[in-house]
Write a protein that holds these residues in place. Structure first.
Motif, PDB file in Angstrom:
ATOM      1  N   ASN A 137       3.401   4.984  -5.756  1.00 28.38           N
ATOM      2  CA  ASN A 137       2.900   6.353  -5.685  1.00 28.38           C
ATOM      3  C   ASN A 137       3.062   6.925  -4.273  1.00 28.38           C
ATOM      4  O   ASN A 137       3.365   6.211  -3.319  1.00 28.38           O
ATOM      5  N   LYS A 138       2.856   8.209  -4.200  1.00 24.99           N
ATOM      6  CA  LYS A 138       3.108   8.945  -2.954  1.00 24.99           C
ATOM      7  C   LYS A 138       2.315   8.350  -1.794  1.00 24.99           C
ATOM      8  O   LYS A 138       2.841   8.133  -0.704  1.00 24.99           O
ATOM      9  N   GLN A 139       1.069   8.073  -2.071  1.00 31.51           N
ATOM     10  CA  GLN A 139       0.186   7.595  -1.007  1.00 31.51           C
ATOM     11  C   GLN A 139       0.654   6.240  -0.482  1.00 31.51           C
ATOM     12  O   GLN A 139       0.618   5.976   0.713  1.00 31.51           O
ATOM     13  N   ALA A 140       1.123   5.382  -1.398  1.00 27.97           N
ATOM     14  CA  ALA A 140       1.582   4.052  -0.997  1.00 27.97           C
ATOM     15  C   ALA A 140       2.801   4.164  -0.079  1.00 27.97           C
ATOM     16  O   ALA A 140       2.843   3.556   0.994  1.00 27.97           O
ATOM     17  N   THR A 141       3.789   4.922  -0.502  1.00 28.62           N
ATOM     18  CA  THR A 141       4.993   5.058   0.320  1.00 28.62           C
ATOM     19  C   THR A 141       4.651   5.717   1.645  1.00 28.62           C
ATOM     20  O   THR A 141       5.270   5.414   2.672  1.00 28.62           O
ATOM     21  N   LYS A 168      -4.056  -1.553   0.993  1.00 28.68           N
ATOM     22  CA  LYS A 168      -4.084  -0.093   1.122  1.00 28.68           C
ATOM     23  C   LYS A 168      -3.278   0.586   0.021  1.00 28.68           C
ATOM     24  O   LYS A 168      -3.638   1.657  -0.452  1.00 28.68           O
ATOM     25  N   CYS A 169      -2.163  -0.044  -0.315  1.00 34.01           N
ATOM     26  CA  CYS A 169      -1.224   0.586  -1.263  1.00 34.01           C
ATOM     27  C   CYS A 169      -1.447   0.137  -2.702  1.00 34.01           C
ATOM     28  O   CYS A 169      -0.749   0.599  -3.603  1.00 34.01           O
ATOM     29  N   ALA A 170      -2.370  -0.755  -2.890  1.00 30.64           N
ATOM     30  CA  ALA A 170      -2.643  -1.279  -4.238  1.00 30.64           C
ATOM     31  C   ALA A 170      -1.399  -1.926  -4.840  1.00 30.64           C
ATOM     32  O   ALA A 170      -1.076  -1.754  -6.008  1.00 30.64           O
ATOM     33  N   ILE A 171      -0.661  -2.649  -3.995  1.00 32.40           N
ATOM     34  CA  ILE A 171       0.487  -3.418  -4.470  1.00 32.40           C
ATOM     35  C   ILE A 171       0.347  -4.844  -3.933  1.00 32.40           C
ATOM     36  O   ILE A 171      -0.588  -5.126  -3.190  1.00 32.40           O
ATOM     37  N   THR A 172       1.278  -5.705  -4.302  1.00 39.61           N
ATOM     38  CA  THR A 172       1.177  -7.090  -3.847  1.00 39.61           C
ATOM     39  C   THR A 172       1.872  -7.268  -2.503  1.00 39.61           C
ATOM     40  O   THR A 172       2.662  -6.412  -2.075  1.00 39.61           O
ATOM     41  N   VAL A 173       1.578  -8.393  -1.865  1.00 35.34           N
ATOM     42  CA  VAL A 173       2.197  -8.699  -0.574  1.00 35.34           C
ATOM     43  C   VAL A 173       3.711  -8.817  -0.729  1.00 35.34           C
ATOM     44  O   VAL A 173       4.481  -8.351   0.122  1.00 35.34           O
TER      45      VAL A 173
END
Length: 239
Positions: A137-141, A168-173
């Motif tokens: 999502n936009k916030q992650a990038t 912060k991005c709600a993704i994995t390492v």
DNA sequence: GAGCATGATTACCG
DNA sequence: CGGTAATCATGCTC
């Protein structure tokens, strides 16, 4: 009987409950090889589909078995009728039954084979993460880019930094690592293409970090790549 | 639908 | 093992 083993392993044949978890375990084992996805949703989806295949398989199998026994009965009746006119040995009956069962088991084999194929397709579809790739999502990038461009001289986040970013991005390492890997290579390959973005984030982080007075008036001059590390666009943090 | 953007995977390297 | 480079497969835009 490879098909049988395969179906058993996939949890299509065999007991109801143990089968499903066995299949899930198989998927988990296959995915554990490095898939960064959490995968709980995918697994439930996978399980649902597998259950569907299972249902079809079992109902078809039942149909075949029923048809087989019906046909066997039918033939037995015929033989019984014939036994009035001519002697029929038990051997002959056995032989007939054997023929019928072989015929039906070959049909069953086809069923198993097509079920196997269905499972294989399902597996390849669900296990290949590339197939269900989603853009962040936009916030992650935004977060990732902010880090990248503010560490342009050394865009290699530590393990802790990666974890922080992942959170912060709600993704994995691993996804963070993938992102930085891709970003580094693509930035290096075509710095010009990222100029605008670089300037944008450079200014953004500059404004964000140091709440100094007016300094955004010099944010549109073209590139001046340096020779060390990764060339910075026009704004060099310091160092 | 073609073409580019992008996340994931793979092969290879130190 | 973590990095790069190439590649794959999908998402998105026009």
């Amino acid at each position: 009987m490879r098909l049988d083993n395969m179906l058993l392993a996939e949890g299509v044949s065999g007991p109801e409950k143990g089968g499903a978890s066995a299949a899930a375990a198989a998927v988990a084992a296959a995915a554990a090889g490095g898939s960064p996805n959490d995968g709980s949703i995918e697994h439930s989806d996978y399980r649902a589909k597998l259950t569907q295949i299972r249902g079809i398989y079992h109902s078809e199998l039942e149909k075949y078995e029923q048809a087989c026994s019906e046909f066997t009965n039918h033939v037995m009746n015929l033989l019984r009728e014939q036994s009035r006119t001519r002697p029929i040995s038990p051997k002959e009956i056995e032989r007939m039954v054997g023929i019928i069962h072989r015929k039906f088991s070959s049909i069953q084999m086809q069923l198993k084979q097509s079920t196997c194929e269905a499972v294989m397709i399902l597996r390849s579809r669900f296990l290949d993460a590339r197939r269900k790739r989603r853009n962040f999502n936009k916030q992650a990038t935004e977060v990732l880019n902010e880090y990248f461009y503010s560490h342009l001289s050394n865009p290699y986040p530590s393990e802790e930094a990666k974890e922080e970013l992942a959170k912060k991005c709600a993704i994995t390492v691993s996804q963070v690592s993938n992102w930085f890997g891709n970003k580094r290579i693509r930035y290096k390959k075509n710095i010009g293409k990222f100029q605008e973005e670089a300037n944008l984030y450079a200014v953004k982080t500059a404004v964000d970090a140091a709440s100094v007075s007016s300094q955004a008036s010099q944010a549109n001059s073209p590139a001046t790549p340096n020779s060390g590390g990764y060339p910075a666009p026009c704004y060099t943090p310091d160092g």
